[in-house]
Write a protein that holds these residues in place. Structure first.
Motif, mmCIF file in Angstrom:
data_model
loop_
_atom_site.group_PDB
_atom_site.id
_atom_site.type_symbol
_atom_site.label_atom_id
_atom_site.label_comp_id
_atom_site.label_asym_id
_atom_site.label_seq_id
_atom_site.Cartn_x
_atom_site.Cartn_y
_atom_site.Cartn_z
ATOM 1 N N ASP A 1 5.254 0.615 -1.559
ATOM 2 C CA ASP A 1 5.397 0.436 -0.110
ATOM 3 C C ASP A 1 4.859 -0.946 0.243
ATOM 4 N N ASN B 1 0.828 -1.202 0.000
ATOM 5 C CA ASN B 1 0.000 0.000 0.000
ATOM 6 C C ASN B 1 0.863 1.254 0.000
ATOM 7 N N PRO B 2 0.886 1.957 -1.096
ATOM 8 C CA PRO B 2 0.110 1.674 -2.298
ATOM 9 C C PRO B 2 0.857 0.837 -3.320
#
Ligand code: ADP
Ligand code: MG
Length: 913
Positions: free
Chosen positions: A890, A875-876
């Motif tokens: 991430d 995320n994202p």
């Protein structure tokens, strides 16, 4: 009986103990061999025929030598492993493997089962467990040397669904096959399990004789009521009351103990105080009773002491190879005229029919039978599972799957024993008959602090919804809606489409119905001119002939009959909702009869629902006993029920897709990274370091931007310069979970000064900086989340959502149980409300949906192949323009060492009882 833990080697996989149901319905325990099993093996050899011994050892022998015993029982449970099958404390079968020196991914296997227990599928179960275990030890193939005349063993291998490569050499076949199960293996395992479970439940559903231990003369006591129900129900076999204090119970001669009953007993009901349940069950075991229904309470529902008692009870039941319903339950009911067993203590008996039910709550069970009786819903069989340490809702599903008397399955569930097994079975069974479940909403808040985005999302009730939908289970939140949809499914065909025709004798309710149907995405179909003309002929000139057809208050039997005839025979509607308000009491009965006759004349053509808007007698399914018409007091209920039936029909018709085989996956490399990390992390769950995360993702070809963790400004500047693109700087630290929340992320750094300044900013953002990740910046793209979390109810779940950092706020997410099929992946993306953004909403940039689907499938594969992963949060993920792919900017992965060297809990457990 159980060695103290000190005697067992540290590597002993103590949690790999399975109680497995065999082909003949009996159960057997399979567990890893222990050093103390030498005598057991010796005893087993004594029970094998010369031929069986020869097949196993390629020579005849009477005893194992001390050396052999040592070799067979002293194992490292990694390169050498053995499972034994145990019944009544005796070893009746062994399956073992040892890794081959020259080919470490291959192991040789061997099996032996005593003659008296052959043909029940023991070897096959041992093989399945060994294969599963070996897979986790990195063994990809099994080799077996089988004498050419050992047809039994060759058949075991073949029937287990493994594809064999055989070589015959001097009368000995060398059989080779992969440990990784194929689709055929999985299908064979499921079929096997289903048949075995169904067979094991026969003594409970179809006993030829029953005993009631604790049959009481007191008509108000539970034992008294149960015994009376069995008598009143006209059970087709003999029933024996067992009561040490009475000669006779309800005119039937009583016995002091089951052991005194002169005839055979198939099934025993136990209705005695908790403290004497175990002695009673032991007597049943000695008597050769095969099924138990334990009504008594005072077990795990009362706390630790009760839990201990229940564990002991289960042990007695299992070691005698019996099956047990309960404890703490209200009994069982089978309306089949072949048995007519009313083995429950409630006051209500519903009519016979095609609906099977199981309830986890006893009290609710009474209410459910009451409603079913009141609403004229016919029951095939009913089981109150109580604490369900043995027979669970899952077992019952497998039994009902092929039960010819059952067309609809109802479950009241509070918890699932093994959600993966449930989901797998439900998916398959739903193709044949609908499953309706009441599962109330729940909160798992407090179960654990959800650290990642994904973790906190899973507590949403929408997870349960998605998962039931995936498995085709029709979910209801209330008992009322349970019966609303069941009355329809049990008595009417599934709709072929979404178009509904409404007939009414009052305008207002017609509009309410139309609104309710539209709200459920059903279509109030436009009727053709031709059809409207035909309706005009049969109806009053004031009637409205468009849909809803408003026949006005004067409509009587003739108008309903004529109008329904038209709607049943037209192909313009897929379902009919008839609304009747008894405007004047005169003629109401005649009208209902006319409606019933019209519907029964076309029974099965399309679903027909009656809304009978009256406070009395309105909710009872009407019909001629065999064919019933579901009847509702309000249009909203009918609309909801029809919507559920329609969704189910669509689910059944849809293409499920397949779990694709993906290239570019190096599970071994990923596993090595995780294993090294676990060595560092220890026994508690922990997060992988950024470079470990990168290595795991890249082993599954999940693309990340280039990045490097640095410890000082100079290094940061150097890395940024070498990339030659704008970079992102992120602090690495224990404490920073959501880095950007605390200023631990800076974006868009180009010049050396910007990079240095950025380094200092993020470094200062936390008290415990360990380093700074310098990462290439990804330009543009939609931000989505792909995650995985372990739900306490459902096990591992894949989560997808849009919105990057806003994802928790929006809660717009989709969940699935892995493994995902290609269709699942596509549907997950389409299911979230903001999905249009990815397709280029209002001139916005579209996303690379193909790459996104591929990423979802890769995450699914990752968590299937690495069960050590307990939480994963990408995320994202940046979804770039079509053709440009996706990029994980991430990622967090949390892992946990799984008990012992093997993982029995989450994956591939052949049969958890
Ligand atoms: P955290 O989730 O811990 O706050 P992230 O690494 O997700 O930290 O960064 C926060 C946000 O910064 C992301 O949601 C994304 O919008 C943006 N971002 C992070 N890394 C990149 C990158 N390499 N390229 C483009 N944008 C990024
Ligand atoms: Mg993030």
């Amino acid at each position: 009986m159980i060695d103290s833990l000190d005697d067992l080697p540290a590597s002993y996989p103590a949690d790999c103990v399975f109680d497995v149901v065999l082909r003949d319905g009996s159960t057997i325990r399979i567990r890893p061999i222990r050093p103390s099993d030498g005598d057991g093996l010796q005893g087993m050899l004594g029970q094998m025929s010369r031929q069986s011994v020869y097949h196993r050892f390629f020579k005849v022998k009477d005893r194992l030598t001390p050396d052999e015993i040592e070799t067979f029982t002293r194992l490292d449970y990694r390169d050498r492993m053995a499972f034994v099958a145990e019944r009544g404390g005796e070893i009746v079968g062994v399956g073992r493997y040892h890794r081959l020196g020259g080919a470490p991914e291959t192991a040789e296997i061997a099996f032996a089962v005593i003659d008296a227990q052959q043909g029940k599928g023991i070897a096959r179960r041992l093989l399945q467990l060994l294969a599963s275990y070996a897979r986790d030890q990195g063994i990809s193939a099994f080799e077996a040397r089988v004498l050419a005349d050992n047809h039994v063993m060759i058949r075991v291998f073949r029937n287990a669904g493994f594809s064999l490569r055989r070589e015959l050499d001097e009368g000995v076949y060398t059989v080779q096959f992969p440990t990784e199960g194929s689709a055929a293996t999985a299908a064979a395992e499921q079929e096997d399990e289903k048949r075995a479970v169904a067979a094991s439940l026969m003594p409970i559903f179809y006993p030829s004789s029953v005993a009631v231990v604790g049959a009481s003369r007191d008509p108000l006591s539970i034992g008294g009521r149960l015994f009376k129900n069995i008598l009143n129900g006209d059970f087709t076999g003999p029933v024996y009351p067992v009561n040490p204090h009475a000669e006779v119970v309800r005119s039937v001669k009583a016995y002091r103990s089951v052991l005194d009953i002169p005839e055979h007993v198939d099934l025993a009901f136990i209705v005695v105080p908790a403290a004497v349940v175990i002695p009673a069950v032991k007597e049943c075991a000695a008597k050769g009773v095969k099924g138990l229904v334990i009504i008594s309470s005072g077990f795990s529902e009362i706390g630790p002491r009760g839990r201990e008692l229940e564990r002991e009870l289960l042990e007695v039941v299992r070691s005698a190879g019996m099956r047990m319903v309960g404890p703490n339950c209200m009994g069982v009911l089978n309306t089949d005229p072949a048995v007519r067993l009313d083995g429950q203590f409630g006051p209500h008996v519903p009519p016979p029919g095609n609906v099977a039910m199981s309830s986890q709550s006893g009290a609710l069970g009474v209410a459910i039978l009451d409603y079913a009786a009141q609403l004229n819903i016919g029951i095939s069989s009913f089981v109150s599972v109580g604490n369900k340490p043995d027979v669970s809702g899952d077992d019952l599903l497998l039994y009902w799957e092929d039960d010819p008397a059952t067309d609809v399955i109802l479950l009241y569930v509070e918890s699932f024993g093994n959600p993966r097994r449930f989901a797998r079975a439900a998916r398959r069974i739903g193709k044949k008959k609908p499953i309706v479940a009441v599962k109330s909403g729940r909160t798992i808040a407090g179960a654990r602090a959800a650290v990642s985005h994904t973790g906190s999302l899973a507590s949403l009730d929408v997870a349960v919804d998605s998962l039931f939908r995936q498995a085709g289970v029709i979910r209801t939140d209330t008992l009322e809606s349970l019966f609303d949809v069941t009355a329809l499914l049990a008595n009417q065909p599934l709709p072929a489409g979404r178009r509904v025709g409404i007939v009414t004798n009052a305008g207002g309710p017609g509009i309410l119905a139309a609104d309710a149907l539209s709200a459920q995405n059903l279509e109030v179909a436009e009727l053709s001119e031709a059809l409207q003309d035909r309706l005009r002929i049969v109806l009053s000139p004031d009637a409205g002939v468009s849909n809803p057809v408003d026949m006005i208050a004067s409509a009587g039997p003739a108008q309903y009959a004529a109008c329904l005839e038209e709607l049943f025979t037209t192909d313009e509607v897929d379902a009919i909702v008839a609304i009747f308000i008894p405007a004047s009491p005169l003629g109401a009965d005649e009208t209902v009869v006319a409606i019933r006759d019209a519907a029964l004349a076309h029974h099965g053509a399309k679903p027909f629902l009656l809304v009978y808007m009256s406070a009395v007698g309105a909710h009872e399914a009407i019909g001629d006993g065999e064919h019933r018409i579901p009847t509702y007091p309000f249009p909203e209920q009918a609309a909801w029920a029809l919507a559920k039936a329609t969704e189910f029909a669509e689910w059944r018709a849809r293409d499920e897709g397949t779990v694709p085989v993906l290239d570019g996956i190096d599970a071994t490399a990923a596993r090595a990274v995780v294993e090294r990390a676990l060595f560092r992390i220890g026994d508690e769950p922990g997060w992988l370091e950024p470079d470990e995360v990168g290595a795991v993702l890249s082993a599954f070809s999940l693309a990340m931007p280039r990045g490097e963790v640095v410890a000082d400004e100079d290094a940061a500047a150097a890395v940024a310069a070498s990339y030659g693109t704008p970079v992102v700087l992120k602090v690495v630290s224990e404490s920073a979970v959501h880095k950007s929340d605390i200023g631990g992320v800076v974006l868009n750094r180009r010049s050396e000064d910007e990079v240095r300044e950025g380094f200092r900013t993020v470094w200062a953002a936390v008290p415990d900086p360990e380093g700074v990740l310098v990462q290439e910046q990804v330009a543009g793209g939609h931000e989505v989340l792909i995650g995985m979390t372990e739900d306490p109810t459902f096990g591992p779940l894949v989560v997808f959502g849009l919105g990057g950092i806003y994802v928790e706020l929006l809660g717009d997410v989709a969940f699935r149980i892995p493994p995902l099929t290609d269709v699942d992946a596509a549907e997950m993306i389409g299911e979230v409300k903001s999905a249009p953004l990815l397709r280029g909403y209002r001139g916005g940039a579209p996303g690379d949906l193909e790459a996104l689907r591929d990423a979802l499938l890769r995450v699914s594969a990752l968590i299937e192949l690495l069960p050590e992963i307990v939480e994963l949060d990408l995320n994202p993920v940046k979804v770039r323009l079509p053709g440009e792919g996706v990029s994980v900017v991430d990622a967090r992965i949390r892992v946990r060492r799984i008990g012992g060297p093997w993982v029995p809990s989450r994956r591939d457990v052949p049969s958890e009882l």
